[in-house]
Design a protein around this motif. Structure first.
Motif, PDB file in Angstrom:
ATOM      1  N   UNK A  10     -11.109  -9.436   7.056  1.00  0.00           N
ATOM      2  CA  UNK A  10     -11.360  -8.766   5.773  1.00  0.00           C
ATOM      3  C   UNK A  10     -10.123  -8.826   4.897  1.00  0.00           C
ATOM      4  N   UNK A  11     -10.309  -8.756   3.581  1.00  0.00           N
ATOM      5  CA  UNK A  11      -9.189  -8.826   2.662  1.00  0.00           C
ATOM      6  C   UNK A  11      -8.976  -7.467   2.003  1.00  0.00           C
ATOM      7  N   UNK A  12      -7.740  -6.938   2.031  1.00  0.00           N
ATOM      8  CA  UNK A  12      -7.462  -5.687   1.341  1.00  0.00           C
ATOM      9  C   UNK A  12      -7.769  -5.826  -0.147  1.00  0.00           C
ATOM     10  N   UNK A  13      -8.121  -4.730  -0.765  1.00  0.00           N
ATOM     11  CA  UNK A  13      -8.456  -4.747  -2.190  1.00  0.00           C
ATOM     12  C   UNK A  13      -7.269  -4.255  -3.002  1.00  0.00           C
ATOM     13  N   UNK A  14      -6.847  -5.087  -3.935  1.00  0.00           N
ATOM     14  CA  UNK A  14      -5.790  -4.672  -4.848  1.00  0.00           C
ATOM     15  C   UNK A  14      -6.402  -3.977  -6.052  1.00  0.00           C
ATOM     16  N   UNK A  15      -6.538  -2.659  -5.954  1.00  0.00           N
ATOM     17  CA  UNK A  15      -7.101  -1.885  -7.069  1.00  0.00           C
ATOM     18  C   UNK A  15      -5.927  -1.566  -7.985  1.00  0.00           C
ATOM     19  N   UNK A  16      -5.742  -2.413  -8.992  1.00  0.00           N
ATOM     20  CA  UNK A  16      -4.530  -2.411  -9.799  1.00  0.00           C
ATOM     21  C   UNK A  16      -4.740  -1.688 -11.130  1.00  0.00           C
ATOM     22  N   UNK A  17      -3.849  -0.749 -11.425  1.00  0.00           N
ATOM     23  CA  UNK A  17      -3.906  -0.033 -12.705  1.00  0.00           C
ATOM     24  C   UNK A  17      -2.686  -0.400 -13.541  1.00  0.00           C
TER      25      UNK A  17
ATOM     26  N   UNK B 258      -8.623  -2.484 -12.372  1.00  0.00           N
ATOM     27  CA  UNK B 258      -9.468  -3.570 -11.882  1.00  0.00           C
ATOM     28  C   UNK B 258      -9.140  -3.884 -10.434  1.00  0.00           C
ATOM     29  N   UNK B 259     -10.171  -4.240  -9.624  1.00  0.00           N
ATOM     30  CA  UNK B 259      -9.936  -4.609  -8.226  1.00  0.00           C
ATOM     31  C   UNK B 259      -9.767  -6.119  -8.053  1.00  0.00           C
ATOM     32  N   UNK B 260      -8.844  -6.496  -7.167  1.00  0.00           N
ATOM     33  CA  UNK B 260      -8.604  -7.906  -6.853  1.00  0.00           C
ATOM     34  C   UNK B 260      -8.622  -8.067  -5.336  1.00  0.00           C
TER      35      UNK B 260
ATOM     36  N   UNK C   7      -0.791   0.331  -7.618  1.00  0.00           N
ATOM     37  CA  UNK C   7      -1.878  -0.020  -6.705  1.00  0.00           C
ATOM     38  C   UNK C   7      -2.473   1.263  -6.155  1.00  0.00           C
ATOM     39  N   UNK C   8      -3.811   1.286  -6.068  1.00  0.00           N
ATOM     40  CA  UNK C   8      -4.542   2.457  -5.577  1.00  0.00           C
ATOM     41  C   UNK C   8      -5.421   2.035  -4.408  1.00  0.00           C
TER      42      UNK C   8
ATOM     43  N   UNK D 141      -3.761   7.013  -1.276  1.00  0.00           N
ATOM     44  CA  UNK D 141      -2.506   6.276  -1.180  1.00  0.00           C
ATOM     45  C   UNK D 141      -2.330   5.467  -2.463  1.00  0.00           C
ATOM     46  N   UNK D 142      -1.131   5.578  -3.069  1.00  0.00           N
ATOM     47  CA  UNK D 142      -0.869   4.879  -4.321  1.00  0.00           C
ATOM     48  C   UNK D 142       0.568   4.340  -4.318  1.00  0.00           C
ATOM     49  N   UNK D 143       0.739   3.132  -4.835  1.00  0.00           N
ATOM     50  CA  UNK D 143       2.063   2.531  -4.962  1.00  0.00           C
ATOM     51  C   UNK D 143       2.424   2.378  -6.436  1.00  0.00           C
TER      52      UNK D 143
END
Length: 234
Positions: A23-30, A41-43, A83-84, A132-134
């Protein structure tokens, strides 16, 4: 079966490549645009690159006209993003935020998400409900060629300078409890997975550097730094 991408046909009803790398982690980028518009948007081409210091990356296809995604344009202009963690409870909002909409449309509002603002890289909204947020500082972009009509691919790399973890997803021994976060991941086609179970495997041997790296411990990594000068040189 065997095929050579771009050279021979796989002869399957659906292309198998993305279904193999899972599986690929989702980069939910703000991000925030230079004019102050908020974007989310998710990547699914997303991952961490290293841990000391921590870097993450996400990849975004350009349009056939060579236009970059709003996320990429915002990151390169402002030099920051967040990242969220995409979770099971937030899956519907993740899906809504994936829809292509005109620049300036606030995906937080479209998905019914509450915002909380970044503290280290100022002015970037984050998904308040995400456990979790970066916060990330832009580092660089690598551009890969794509076959027409797909445009080129922007690989955006950022350095993580702030980490937010909700107390309620930590276990008693101080670990992020995946049973509490329930992250979702991208699989093939239109499939996703939710992670609720794990198992441990420790590689043979007792090499402290290797084990510390697998654990992702920056403290252990720095303790092994043999290049540091002694505290009391003679």
């Amino acid at each position: 079966m065997f095929y050579q991408p771009g050279t021979t046909d796989h002869n399957l009803p659906h292309d198998p490549f993305k279904a193999c790398v899972v599986p690929r982690p989702i980069g939910w980028i703000s991000t925030t645009s230079p004019t102050g518009a908020h974007n989310l948007a998710p990547y699914s081409q997303f991952n961490n690159l290293t841990f000391d210091p921590p870097y993450v990356m996400f990849a975004a296809n350009q349009t056939p006209a060579g236009i970059r995604k709003d996320t990429v344009a915002n990151v390169e202009a402002t030099r920051k993003f967040c990242w969220n963690l995409a979770t099971w409870k937030l899956r519907d909002a993740v899906n809504v935020s994936a829809e292509q909409v005109p620049p300036g449309v606030d995906e937080f509002e479209r998905a019914g998400l509450e915002k909380t603002m970044s503290t280290v890289v100022e002015g970037v909204p984050m998904v308040k409900e995400s456990p979790v947020r970066f916060e990330c500082e832009y580092y660089s972009t690598i551009r890969l060629p794509g076959n027409p009509p797909m445009g080129t691919v922007d690989i955006v790399i950022g350095k993580v300078v702030g980490v937010h973890i909700a107390d309620e997803v930590l276990s008693e021994d101080g670990r992020v409890d995946i049973r509490k976060t329930e992250p979702i991941a991208r699989c093939g086609y239109y499939e996703y997975a939710v992670v609720r179970e794990t198992f441990d495997m420790v590689i043979p041997g007792n090499d402290a550097a290797i084990l510390g790296g697998l654990e992702g411990s920056s403290k252990k990594n720095r303790a092994l730094d043999t290049k540091k000068e002694p505290k009391n040189p003679i």
